[in-house]
Enzyme design. Structure first.
Site, PDB file in Angstrom:
ATOM      1  N   GLY A  37      23.505   5.902  56.756  1.00 21.22           N
ATOM      2  CA  GLY A  37      24.528   6.971  56.538  1.00 21.22           C
ATOM      3  C   GLY A  37      25.788   6.558  56.030  1.00 21.22           C
ATOM      4  CB  CYS A  38      29.154   7.355  57.152  1.00 22.81           C
ATOM      5  SG  CYS A  38      31.009   6.983  56.766  1.00 22.81           S
TER       6      CYS A  38
END
Length: 199
Positions: A37-38
Site C-alpha cells: 500500500g502507501c
C-alpha cells in the site's frame, strides 16, 4: 484450559515456524523489499525496528525505467509503491521483518490497502535470495491455513530494479508527522489493522 483464539494461534504458529525453518542468516540477507500500500506507512513500520539501518521508499516490479509518483499512481507502469529495507542481520532477522510486514497490511485485499486503491497499492514481497523466498512463502502459507483460511492477495516475487521515490516521499512520517498522522487517520489504517490483527 481454554484454547487460545484462532487469531493468536495463527500468529504464534507463524513465529514458531519461521524460527524452526530459518538457517543462519547470510550477509546477502541485509536487503529486503516489500510492497504494502502507501509506502509512507510501510516505511514508518520498519523504521521502528531495532537493527533496521535505513529505509527507502520507491517503485519496483514494473516496466517503466523512469517512474514518477504521478505515473505509478495512475497505474500504467506496473510498479508497486514499495519500501527497501537495509538491515543488520546480527540485530534483526528477516523473519522479524516478515512479521512486521504482515502486521502492517491487509493481506486479503486485492484492490489496494485501506483508502488507497489501485494496482500500485497492492501487496507483494520482493525476495532477494532463495532463503527470503522460502521464508516469505512459508509465512504466507501459515497465515492462509491458520488465520485467514483463504488464499492471500499478497504475492511473493523475485526482486527487480528498485527506483527510489522523490525526496518529498522519503521519511515522510518523520519529516511531516502531522500530515502523516492526518493521512493515516483519514485513511482508517489503524482501525483497519486493529480489525484484522486484533490490536
Amino acid at each position: 484450559m481454554p484454547r487460545p483464539p484462532r487469531q493468536s494461534r495463527g500468529i504464534a504458529a507463524l513465529s514458531l515456524l519461521l524460527a524452526a525453518i530459518a538457517p543462519p542468516v547470510q550477509a546477502a540477507d541485509a536487503l529486503a523489499t516489500f510492497a504494502g500500500g502507501c509506502f509512507w506507512s510501510l516505511e514508518a513500520a520498519f523504521d521502528k525496528l531495532p537493527g533496521v539501518l535505513d529505509t527507502t521508499t520507491g517503485y519496483t516490479g514494473g516496466h517503466d525505467a523512469t517512474p514518477t509518483y504521478e505515473r505509478v499512481t495512475y497505474g500504467r507502469t506496473g510498479h508497486h509503491e514499495a519500501v527497501q529495507v537495509r538491515y543488520d542481520p546480527d540485530k534483526v532477522d528477516y523473519e522479524t521483518l516478515l512479521i512486521a510486514y504482515w502486521h502492517s497490511i491487509n493481506p486479503i485485499d486485492r484492490q489496494g490497502q485501506f483508502c488507497d486503491v489501485g494496482p500500485s497499492y497492492t501487496t507483494a514481497i520482493y525476495t532477494h535470495t532463495p532463503r527470503q523466498r522460502r521464508l516469505a512463502e512459508e509465512s504466507r502459507t501459515v497465515l492462509e491455513q491458520l488465520k485467514f483460511r483463504r488464499p492471500l492477495a499478497t504475492e511473493v516475487r523475485d526482486a527487480t530494479t528498485f527506483y527510489p521515490a522523490e525526496a518529498v516521499h522519503q521519511d515522510f512520517a518523520r519529516q511531516r508527522p502531522a500530515d502523516y498522522a492526518r493521512y493515516r487517520r483519514q485513511c482508517g489504517t489503524d482501525a483497519g489493522l486493529a480489525a484484522i490483527w486484533g490490536r
